[in-house]
Design an enzyme around this catalytic site. Structure first.
Site, PDB file in Angstrom:
ATOM      1  N   ARG A 232       0.849  -1.186   0.000  1.00  0.00           N
ATOM      2  CA  ARG A 232       0.000   0.000   0.000  1.00  0.00           C
ATOM      3  C   ARG A 232       0.888   1.239   0.000  1.00  0.00           C
ATOM      4  NH1 ARG A 232      -3.584  -2.305  -1.754  1.00  0.00           N
ATOM      5  NH2 ARG A 232      -5.654  -2.754  -0.920  1.00  0.00           N
ATOM      6  N   GLU A 261      -2.805   8.066  -5.640  1.00  0.00           N
ATOM      7  CA  GLU A 261      -2.897   7.436  -6.963  1.00  0.00           C
ATOM      8  C   GLU A 261      -4.122   7.961  -7.692  1.00  0.00           C
ATOM      9  OE1 GLU A 261      -2.831   3.197  -6.386  1.00  0.00           O
ATOM     10  OE2 GLU A 261      -0.778   3.190  -5.647  1.00  0.00           O
ATOM     11  N   HIS A 279       0.784   0.459  -9.895  1.00  0.00           N
ATOM     12  CA  HIS A 279      -0.067  -0.384  -9.049  1.00  0.00           C
ATOM     13  C   HIS A 279      -0.580  -1.610  -9.822  1.00  0.00           C
ATOM     14  CE1 HIS A 279      -2.850  -0.245  -5.290  1.00  0.00           C
ATOM     15  NE2 HIS A 279      -2.538  -1.487  -5.606  1.00  0.00           N
TER      16      HIS A 279
END
Length: 528
Positions: A232, A261, A279
Site C-alpha cells: 500500500r 494514486e 499499481h
C-alpha cells in the site's frame, strides 16, 4: 417473483457476470459518475464495485433495499464500512483473489531492482550497450527482510526461499514458532532494518503502518539495501526514500504503489535505480477472474441469507468447518424460540457446549439472532443487522461456551427471559456421520426429533387419550403427521407434544386441538 437486482458499477470479469446472471437481474452503471450512480441504486439488492465507486452514507441512503456491497478486490478504502454496518448492509471483498499476483509482483520488482532491469532496458532500446554499468547482485545467500507476514508475506517468503535466501520478518502478530515452520526468523523492526539486503513490505495501510519505513528507519539500513513496496502506498515514505537513494544510503527500490494514486509525477521517477509500476499488483488476468467469481459467489450467499466467509463487517469471527454445519440448525432453534416465546425476549442467552466450543463460535450467536428476528421484523434479517435489531429492541444478548457436554458431543441452546419473567429454551445437536439435525430439548422437556418445515407444540396436563385426539383432528383437516414425540415431567404431570407435519396447520385446526385437549399453550412454526 422478480429476481433480486445486482448493480455492477465497474468492470467485472465475464465469469463473474455469468455467475450472477444465473440468479439475478444484473444491471450496470458508471459508478464513478455520481449523477448516474445514485438514481441507479434505487431498488438494488447488491452493489458490486472496484476502486473508483465511492460507497458512502449518501449512496447507502439512496439504496434503501441494499443488502450487500461487494468490492471485487482486496482494499475497502472507497467503502464506508461503518455506515454500511449501521444500515445493516453486508460488506464483502475478495481477500484472496490477488494474493498470488501481488506476491509475484513483489518478487518481480525485487529481481528487477537487483539486476537493474529497467534502466538496462531503457539504455538498450536507446542504442546503448552498457553491461558494466548495470551489474547487479544475486539473491543467493542474501538476507531478505519481510515486513508483514500475512498471506502475501508468507507467499513471498516461500518463493524467496527457493533462491537460497536467509529470511527474517517483522510482524508483532505472528508467533515465532509459526514463522519458523516456513523457515523465517522473527525479529524486531530495527534488527530487520539493520540486517537486510532486501526489504519487502506486506502490511495493511493504517495509522500504525503509515510512514513506517520513513526517514528514521532508512537511516538504519545498509547502503546496499533495496526496498520493495507492492503493498500500500504511504507505508514507505516516498520523499524519505527519494533522499535516501539520492544520497546513496539505499541502493535501489521497486515501487508499485503510491501515497496518492494515480501518480504520474514523483521525484522517484528521476532515479535510475528505482523501478516503478502503476499499481500492477492485482493486474493479472487470473486475479481479475478470481476477484469477479469470488464476489459473485459472496453476493449469492448474501442474498440467500447464508453466512459469507469474506464479509468484513460481521461481528463474528472466522467460520471453521466444524462450526459451519451448526449454523442452519442454530437459525432454526432461534425461530422455534420465537414461536415458543410468542414475542421479543428481554434477554437471550446462546450456549454452546462440547467440542465446537473450542473454536470461535461468535457466529453461532449471530445465527441464533438471525432466526429469532426472522419472523418478527419486516426487513430481511442478516448476520450484519441481527445484532442491531437486538440492540434497537433492548434485547440483552449473551454467549457462553463450555467444552464439557455430558449428554451430547455438541449442544447448542437458545434460552431467554421474557419481560413478564417467562423462561423459554430450545436445544439442538447434530448427530451421526451425516450431521443430522435434532431438537433435543424444549422448555426443559427432553426429546429427539428432527426439525421439519412445519412444526407444532402443545403444552397440556398429561392424561390418556390426548395423542389420539390430536391425531384425529389433524386427520380430519387432511394434515399428515410426519413425526411426533410426547415428553412429560412426570406421570400425570405436565406434558408436551411436539409434531412435525407435511403441511402447515391452519389456525382454526390449531385452535380446535387446543380447546379439545385443554392445552395451556399452543405454538406452531413454519421453517420454510
Amino acid at each position: 417473483m422478480p429476481k433480486p437486482v445486482v448493480l455492477v458499477a465497474e468492470e467485472l470479469s465475464p465469469a463473474g457476470i455469468a455467475l450472477l446472471e444465473e440468479d439475478f437481474d444484473v444491471r450496470s452503471v458508471n459508478g464513478a459518475d455520481r449523477s448516474q450512480l445514485l438514481p441507479a441504486l434505487a431498488g438494488v439488492d447488491a452493489l458490486i464495485v472496484r476502486s473508483a465507486t465511492k460507497v458512502d452514507a449518501e449512496a447507502l441512503a439512496a439504496a434503501t433495499a441494499l443488502k450487500v456491497v461487494a468490492r471485487a478486490g482486496v482494499g475497502l478504502d472507497n467503502v464506508d464500512v461503518e455506515a454500511a454496518t449501521k444500515a445493516g448492509v453486508l460488506v464483502v471483498n475478495a481477500p484472496t483473489s490477488n494474493i498470488i499476483s501481488a506476491a509475484e509482483q513483489a518478487i518481480n520488482l525485487l529481481l528487477a531492482s537487483a539486476r537493474n532491469t529497467a534502466p538496462a532496458h531503457a539504455a538498450l532500446v536507446n542504442g546503448e550497450w552498457k553491461r558494466s554499468k548495470y551489474t547487479g547482485v544475486e539473491l543467493y545467500d542474501k538476507t531478505v527482510g519481510v515486513v508483514g507476514l500475512g498471506r502475501i508475506g508468507v507467499l513471498v517468503a516461500q518463493r524467496l526461499s527457493a533462491f537460497g535466501t536467509k529470511l527474517i520478518a517483522y510482524d508483532p502478530f505472528v508467533q515465532p514458532a509459526r514463522a519458523a515452520q516456513i523457515g523465517v526468523e522473527v525479529v524486531s523492526l530495527d534488527e530487520l532494518l539493520e540486517r537486510s539486503d532486501f526489504i519487502t513490505v506486506h502490511l495493511p495501510k493504517n495509522k500504525d503502518t503509515l510512514g513506517l519505513i520513513g526517514d528514521e528507519a532508512l537511516r538504519k539500513v545498509k547502503p546496499s539495501v533495496r526496498i520493495i513496496n507492492a503493498a500500500r502506498g504511504g507505508i514507505v515514505d516516498e520523499t524519505a526514500l527519494y533522499h535516501a537513494v539520492k544520497e546513496g544510503r539505499v541502493a535501489g527500490a521497486g515501487i508499485d504503489v503510491f501515497a496518492k494514486e494515480p501518480c504520474t509525477d514523483s521525484p522517484l521517477f528521476e532515479l535510475e535505480n528505482v523501478v516503478v509500476a502503476p499499481h500492477l499488483g492485482a493486474s493479472t488476468h487470473e486475479a481479475q477472474e478470481k476477484a469477479g467469481t469470488q464476489v459473485a459467489r459472496s453476493v449469492k450467499l448474501a442474498l440467500s441469507g447464508e453466512f459469507v466467509p469474506d464479509a468484513v463487517n460481521i461481528q463474528g469471527g472466522g467460520l471453521s468447518e466444524e462450526i459451519k454445519p451448526g449454523l442452519p440448525l442454530t437459525e432454526k432453534l432461534g425461530r422455534i424460540f420465537t414461536a415458543l416465546a410468542g414475542g421479543v425476549a428481554a434477554r437471550v442467552d446462546v450456549e454452546v457446549r462440547g467440542e465446537i466450543a473450542a473454536h470461535d463460535v461468535k457466529i453461532i450467536e449471530l445465527a441464533a439472532l438471525k432466526g429469532i428476528f426472522g419472523d418478527i421484523v419486516e426487513e430481511a434479517v442478516t448476520y450484519v443487522n441481527a445484532p442491531l435489531l437486538a440492540k434497537d429492541r433492548g434485547v440483552e444478548v449473551n454467549l457462553t461456551t463450555d467444552e464439557e457436554s455430558p449428554d451430547w458431543r455438541n449442544l447448542i441452546t437458545v434460552r431467554g427471559v421474557m419481560a413478564d419473567g417467562q423462561r423459554v429454551s430450545v436445544s439442538g445437536t447434530l448427530s451421526g456421520h451425516r450431521q443430522n439435525e435434532k431438537i433435543v430439548e424444549l422448555n426443559g422437556y427432553g426429546m429427539e426429533l428432527a426439525p421439519s418445515e412445519h412444526m407444532a407444540f402443545f403444552f397440556y396436563d398429561d392424561r390418556p387419550g390426548i395423542v389420539g385426539t390430536v391425531g384425529h383432528l389433524l386427520g380430519e383437516a387432511g394434515i399428515n403427521i410426519a413425526g411426533m414425540q410426547v415428553s412429560r415431567d412426570e406421570e400425570g404431570g405436565r406434558a408436551l407434544i411436539t409434531l412435525t407435519v407435511d403441511s402447515a396447520i391452519p389456525d382454526d385446526t390449531l385452535n380446535a386441538i387446543s380447546v379439545e385437549i385443554g392445552a395451556e399453550s399452543t405454538r406452531s412454526v413454519d421453517l420454510d
